[in-house]
Design an enzyme around this catalytic site. Structure first.
Site, PDB file in Angstrom:
ATOM      1  N   ASP A  47      54.483  30.796  29.669  1.00 13.77           N
ATOM      2  CA  ASP A  47      54.283  31.264  30.692  1.00 13.77           C
ATOM      3  C   ASP A  47      55.005  32.658  30.826  1.00 13.77           C
ATOM      4  O   ASP A  47      56.095  32.761  30.736  1.00 13.77           O
ATOM      5  CB  ASP A  47      54.610  30.662  32.005  1.00 13.77           C
ATOM      6  CG  ASP A  47      54.151  31.187  33.437  1.00 13.77           C
ATOM      7  OD1 ASP A  47      54.215  32.601  33.573  1.00 13.77           O
ATOM      8  OD2 ASP A  47      53.957  30.623  34.269  1.00 13.77           O
ATOM      9  N   LYS A  52      51.829  39.233  39.716  1.00 12.83           N
ATOM     10  CA  LYS A  52      53.140  39.699  39.741  1.00 12.83           C
ATOM     11  C   LYS A  52      53.321  40.977  39.020  1.00 12.83           C
ATOM     12  O   LYS A  52      52.760  42.097  39.483  1.00 12.83           O
ATOM     13  CB  LYS A  52      54.012  38.631  39.115  1.00 12.83           C
ATOM     14  CG  LYS A  52      53.956  37.163  39.496  1.00 12.83           C
ATOM     15  CD  LYS A  52      54.178  37.144  41.054  1.00 12.83           C
ATOM     16  CE  LYS A  52      53.505  35.471  41.519  1.00 12.83           C
ATOM     17  NZ  LYS A  52      53.912  34.240  40.779  1.00 12.83           N
ATOM     18  N   ARG A 106      29.723  34.861  37.788  1.00 14.39           N
ATOM     19  CA  ARG A 106      30.565  33.563  37.178  1.00 14.39           C
ATOM     20  C   ARG A 106      30.792  33.658  35.724  1.00 14.39           C
ATOM     21  O   ARG A 106      31.684  33.599  35.222  1.00 14.39           O
ATOM     22  CB  ARG A 106      30.115  32.289  37.969  1.00 14.39           C
ATOM     23  CG  ARG A 106      31.124  31.281  37.456  1.00 14.39           C
ATOM     24  CD  ARG A 106      31.030  29.750  38.109  1.00 14.39           C
ATOM     25  NE  ARG A 106      29.674  29.574  38.762  1.00 14.39           N
ATOM     26  CZ  ARG A 106      28.635  29.313  37.824  1.00 14.39           C
ATOM     27  NH1 ARG A 106      28.635  29.110  36.544  1.00 14.39           N
ATOM     28  NH2 ARG A 106      27.572  28.748  38.451  1.00 14.39           N
ATOM     29  N   TYR A 108      58.064  27.783  37.787  1.00 21.99           N
ATOM     30  CA  TYR A 108      57.412  28.076  38.825  1.00 21.99           C
ATOM     31  C   TYR A 108      57.100  26.817  39.846  1.00 21.99           C
ATOM     32  O   TYR A 108      56.671  25.797  39.138  1.00 21.99           O
ATOM     33  CB  TYR A 108      56.424  28.798  38.820  1.00 21.99           C
ATOM     34  CG  TYR A 108      55.528  29.440  39.944  1.00 21.99           C
ATOM     35  CD1 TYR A 108      56.106  29.890  40.923  1.00 21.99           C
ATOM     36  CD2 TYR A 108      54.122  28.718  40.223  1.00 21.99           C
ATOM     37  CE1 TYR A 108      55.290  29.982  42.238  1.00 21.99           C
ATOM     38  CE2 TYR A 108      53.489  28.967  41.216  1.00 21.99           C
ATOM     39  CZ  TYR A 108      54.074  29.722  42.445  1.00 21.99           C
ATOM     40  OH  TYR A 108      53.210  29.829  43.542  1.00 21.99           O
TER      41      TYR A 108
HETATM   42  C1  LIG Z   1      53.594  33.087  40.592  1.00 24.79           C
HETATM   43  C2  LIG Z   1      53.627  32.409  39.271  1.00 24.79           C
HETATM   44  C3  LIG Z   1      52.570  31.413  38.948  1.00 24.79           C
HETATM   45  C4  LIG Z   1      51.397  30.991  39.866  1.00 24.79           C
HETATM   46  O1  LIG Z   1      50.508  32.182  39.989  1.00 24.79           O
HETATM   47  P1  LIG Z   1      49.481  32.548  41.180  1.00 24.79           P
HETATM   48  O2  LIG Z   1      49.033  33.730  40.731  1.00 24.79           O
HETATM   49  O3  LIG Z   1      50.474  32.532  42.520  1.00 24.79           O
HETATM   50  O4  LIG Z   1      48.567  31.279  41.275  1.00 24.79           O
HETATM   51  C5  LIG Z   1      52.794  31.120  37.625  1.00 24.79           C
HETATM   52  N1  LIG Z   1      53.986  31.019  37.002  1.00 24.79           N
HETATM   53  C6  LIG Z   1      54.857  31.913  37.381  1.00 24.79           C
HETATM   54  C7  LIG Z   1      56.322  32.044  36.730  1.00 24.79           C
HETATM   55  C8  LIG Z   1      54.814  32.606  38.683  1.00 24.79           C
HETATM   56  O5  LIG Z   1      55.824  33.146  39.120  1.00 24.79           O
END
Ligand SMILES: *Cc1c(COP(=O)(O)O)cnc(C)c1O
Length: 380
Positions: A175, A200, A49, A102
């Protein structure tokens, strides 16, 4: 010696392993490490961890790709966001959030962080004046931006917002999931923190869930690393290894995603079943000039509104074959979804509610003609 992006994607944090010369960094699938004496761990590793060599490799790679001082890898994008919020904010603080984001990010603010005592205001990311108006002097600790935004592909001027945040004494969090560091590097434009869902484009193969934070300040990096361990939402060794494997091809994948998205946009904007196409590469997009200034290309995400309304949008989502009906994005395969009923259902009734006739595409790297033929069949 400074290396280019593609070189860093393949080599940063990924030197051949010391003992055997294994060219690919091994998966250290262990929870704990033998110590040479009481309280004398080898090379600082004592419990996974706290630290793990596979996660360290990914973290160093992410740091290098975003041009930051520290990279941290989490169990998911939302785990990264949660750790960030609870590190830089306290109950009673205020944050400015985008009016397009999101759905899960909105849910974290509105249903979890709000109960913990955080207040928020949603502001249009396109208009710097609405962001400025949303700031509460002395109380606003974070300005949170998604650019391009999910799912409407809105564009925020990162450098201008960074100047605003600095004046307000707030952190600018970007983000960068939709762009990936190949297309956009927010820290170089003045952002303080970059957030990723590595699920992603970074992972890129729809086979692993993960998240990341990259920061431009050592002290903030240290506080986040402390809380990453204290809160425990870490990326596991196998997940870190898979994500790194994806990252090595990020540049070539992103270029093909962009090529294919441009073909899809060209096709959709001339189709009578489509009333509006959202893509920052279109000269008619309100953020086009800003996007051209701060992005290398315009990305693989496209959304559009169905001329026939919600029912038509749902029908299109259910009619494609190659575009698989599924949540998520950024993988090699093309995906289609209805944000209003799927990824953004949690934003219904809020300032972040999305149009009911909206369809979102994650354009993959298949043969472009096959993708156009698939859309042709579905749009009728
Ligand atoms: C999918 C997504 C998230 C969240 O991420 P997870 O890995 O699903 O927790 C945050 N911001 C954007 C723009 C996303 O597409």
């Amino acid at each position: 010696m400074t290396y280019g992006f593609e070189t860093l994607a393949i080599h940063a944090g990924q030197d051949p392993e010391q003992r055997t010369g294994s060219v690919v960094p091994p998966i250290f699938q262990t929870s704990t490490y033998a110590q040479d004496g009481v309280g004398a761990p080898r090379e600082g590793y004592e419990y996974s961890r706290s630290s793990n060599p596979t996660r360290d490799a990914l973290q160093e790679c992410l740091r290098a790709l975003e041009g930051g001082r520290r990279g941290l890898a989490f169990a998911s994008g939302l785990a990264a966001e949660d750790t960030l919020l609870r590190t830089v904010c306290q109950p009673g603080d205020h944050v400015v959030i985008p009016d397009d984001a999101y759905g899960g990010t909105f849910r974290l603010f509105a249903k979890v962080a709000e109960r913990w005592g955080l207040t928020w205001t949603a502001a249009s990311i396109h208009h710097i004046d609405t962001i400025r108006a949303a700031i509460r002097p002395g109380q606003t600790k974070v300005i949170w931006i998604e650019t391009p935004s999910n799912p409407l592909l809105g564009i925020n001027d990162i450098a201008a917002t960074a100047a605003l945040a600095r004046d307000a004494g707030a952190l600018l969090v970007v983000d960068n999931t939709f762009a990936s560091p190949y297309l956009q590097q927010p820290l170089s434009l003045g952002a303080d923190v970059v957030v990723h869902s590595t699920t992603k484009y970074l992972g890129g193969h729809s086979d692993v869930v993960g998240g990341a934070l990259i920061v431009s300040d050592d002290e903030l990096g240290e506080r986040l690393a402390y809380n990453q361990n204290a809160m425990g939402s870490i990326n596991g060794p196998f997940d870190a290894w898979l994500t790194m494997r994806g990252i090595r091809t990020l540049g070539v994948r992103m270029d093909r995603h962009c090529d294919n998205a441009e073909r899809v946009v060209d096709y959709l904007r001339n189709h009578k079943a489509v009333s509006e196409v959202h893509y920052p590469g279109l000269p008619t997009h309100p953020g086009h000039e800003t996007a051209a200034k701060q992005m290398r290309r315009f990305g693989g995400m496209v959304s559009f509104r169905a001329a026939g309304g919600e029912q038509a949008a749902v029908r299109i989502c259910e009619a494609t074959k190659l575009f698989i009906l599924a949540e998520s994005l950024g993988g090699v395969e093309s995906l289609i979804e209805h944000p209003g009923r799927m990824t953004h259902a949690s934003a219904a009734g809020s300032p972040l509610e999305v149009p009911a006739d909206l369809v979102r595409l994650s354009v993959g790297i298949e043969t472009a003609d096959d993708l156009l033929a698939d859309l042709e069949r579905a749009l009728g």
